[in-house]
Scaffold this active site. Structure first.
Site, PDB file in Angstrom:
ATOM      1  N   ASP A 274      68.421  76.053  24.454  1.00  8.10           N
ATOM      2  CA  ASP A 274      67.272  76.274  25.321  1.00  8.10           C
ATOM      3  C   ASP A 274      66.494  74.979  25.583  1.00  8.10           C
ATOM      4  O   ASP A 274      65.773  74.857  26.567  1.00  8.10           O
ATOM      5  CB  ASP A 274      66.346  77.308  24.660  1.00  8.10           C
ATOM      6  CG  ASP A 274      65.300  77.795  25.637  1.00  8.10           C
ATOM      7  OD1 ASP A 274      65.698  78.147  26.764  1.00  8.10           O
ATOM      8  OD2 ASP A 274      64.114  77.799  25.293  1.00  8.10           O
ATOM      9  N   GLY A 409      62.622  76.183  31.356  1.00  2.50           N
ATOM     10  CA  GLY A 409      63.887  75.961  32.056  1.00  2.50           C
ATOM     11  C   GLY A 409      64.173  76.972  33.145  1.00  2.50           C
ATOM     12  O   GLY A 409      64.434  76.609  34.289  1.00  2.50           O
TER      13      GLY A 409
END
Ligand code: SF4
Length: 525
Positions: A274, A409
């Site tokens: 991540d 993200g």
């Protein structure tokens, strides 16, 4: 004279107040004009202390000008002693009193109180708050600490934690924990929580942990000479720095490094997939020297950002900062002028700013994410929750704090993919920038009169490049403009400036799609 709106540091007597307020059973008397008690608010409101700072003022006013002012100081000293019965006192001048003729040293000696009264030299027109704290602490340690026999078990002193210190409260707790895991007890933590009698016992510790060079270095150096105590040079902010710090402690004491890493989460959080989108994010770092040096190491080596700017406002730390910045191929920015900081940030075009309360405002103005890493800070950075910067829990706290303001993200991806979408359009900003956040205004694609902001790639002005842009000779063709809009908003400004610079260097007036991609290839090399 210098026109000033924001100051990173207060006058040196505020530093003296930070040391006095950190301590117990010590009274500071300041020779100052009526109104100087404004600084009390820093302690009772920002740090939310539940008692008035142990600081009294002589409080002179216009009608006192003449010989009365020396008497006012004498009375203030006598009254403070009679009322609070402290173990020791300190006396100093504020900026206004520095212009008067009264001598606090002579006045306090003539008074002949039964406790030590330590006079402080605080040059208000050349030095600032951090110097005031460092010098006050040094003077108190010099007056009270004496060589002693070492404690039978291995102990150390914690030096430099003060009132109004950014996360000092929890850093002390975290460092105490790190040392206890290695079997090392804290003898005295000073000035935070210490009394003058505690300062008298400093000499029995085996070594000193210098927590904050800005506020503890002079005392650490004095103890090194007077009590033969070595002091640590590594400040344990960041996982790597914490490990180096423990290795340093092991070398000083001969004890093996022992750590409890059962709750150290930062390394896995940074390594997890991540966090991939964090790689190479451009970060600009500003604050006090200690926190900036620590933050750069974490940013580059522990999270994977690209450090594109480093600077500090306290010139006392200019040298170590310059050395650290050179490691990242950067020239350190040493300034206490926030306008210079703003200019440097614009030139570096970062995607994240790590700084002080001032940089938070600059970031807001520029529409950039920002996290606070250093004083000066506002009330929200004296939190109720446990929030150290140092040690392993500090590393956890730092990871969360820095990543939080970034567009996450997925959100970043959506913003780019659906830039025409009603919800995820460019101007919507990230959700946690506030419900109604508006992205910074883009300058018009054809800059008519405005000269472009210099970037690190920019040749020094004045140059033909800047001239060409300033004269508005460079135009974006519609198709190139559409292509430019496809670039995610947080890097579009830099792409635009780089392309214009490239075009000007090549003598191209009309920027086409080809020019845009040639510029991209050029800067990627
Ligand atoms: S200039 Fe200095 S002495 Fe005067 S009010 Fe401000 S802090 Fe106090």
């Amino acid at each position: 004279m210098k026109l000033t709106l924001w100051t990173y540091e207060g006058p040196p007597h505020v530093g003296a107040m930070r040391v006095a307020t950190a301590m117990k059973d010590l009274q500071l008397v300041l020779h100052g004009p009526q109104g100087d008690t404004y600084a009390d608010l820093l302690f009772t409101m920002i740090e939310r202390r539940n008692a008035r700072p142990p600081v009294s003022f002589s409080t002179f006013e216009a009608s006192h000008m003449g010989t009365d002012t020396a008497i006012l100081l004498k009375d203030a000293l006598a009254a403070a002693h009679a009322r609070y019965k402290p173990q020791a006192m300190a006396v100093a001048l504020t900026c206004t009193a520095e212009l008067l003729q009264d001598d606090p040293n002579g006045i306090s000696r003539a008074l002949n109180l039964p406790i030590p009264v330590v006079p402080l030299e605080l040059p208000s027109y050349s030095r600032k708050e951090n110097y005031g704290a460092d010098e006050t602490f040094r003077a108190l340690v010099r007056a009270l600490a004496v060589p002693m026999e070492r404690t039978p078990e291995v102990t150390c002193n914690l030096l430099g934690a003060t009132a109004l210190g950014f996360r000092h409260r929890d850093d002390v707790a975290e460092v105490t924990k790190l040392l206890a895991t290695m079997g090392i007890k804290v003898n005295v933590c000073a000035p935070l929580g210490a009394s003058p009698d505690d300062l008298r016992k400093l000499g029995q510790a085996h070594f000193n942990v210098l927590m904050y060079p800005e506020t503890g270095e002079s005392a650490a150096r004095h103890l090194e000479r007077a009590c033969k105590q070595p002091f640590t040079k590594v400040v344990p902010i960041g996982v790597g720095a914490t490990r180096d710090f423990l290795a340093e402690v092991s070398q000083i004491t001969g004890l093996p490094v022992v750590t409890d890493e059962s709750t150290l989460r930062q390394p896995w959080w940074s390594a997890s997939v991540d966090s991939t989108y964090l790689t190479g994010k451009r970060v600009f770092i500003f604050g006090d020297g200690t926190h900036v040096i620590a933050a750069a190491r974490i940013a580059a080596k522990e999270i994977g950002f690209e450090v594109v700017g480093m600077g500090c406002y306290n010139r006392e730390m200019a040298r170590p900062l310059r050395t650290a910045a050179a490691e990242y191929g950067l020239e350190a920015l040493v300034t206490d002028d926030y306008l210079e900081v703003e200019k440097a940030i614009e030139a570096a075009a970062p995607e994240l700013i790590l700084g002080t309360q001032m940089e938070r405002n600059i970031a807001k103005k520029l529409g950039l994410p920002c996290a606070v890493i250093s004083a000066p800070v506002h009330v929200q950075d004296f939190p109720a929750r446990y929030a150290p910067q140092m040690g392993f829990e500090g590393a956890n706290v730092l990871f969360d704090t820095w990543v939080h303001p970034l567009v996450m993200g997925l959100e970043e991806h959506l913003l780019t993919m659906f830039r025409e979408d009603f919800e995820f359009h460019d101007a919507a900003g990230a959700s946690h920038h506030g419900g109604k956040a508006v992205a910074r205004e883009e300058s018009p694609v054809v800059p008519a009169e405005t000269a472009p902001v210099a970037t690190s790639d920019t040749p020094a002005a004045p140059s033909p490049v800047v001239d060409a842009q300033a004269r508005g000779e460079i135009r974006w063709l519609p198709e190139a403009e559409r292509e430019l809009r496809k670039i995610p908003f947080f890097v579009r400004g830099k792409a635009k400036r780089n392309t214009e610079l490239y075009a000007a260097h090549k003598g191209v007036c009309d920027i086409s799609v080809e020019t845009l991609y040639e510029a991209k290839a050029h800067y990627a090399r």
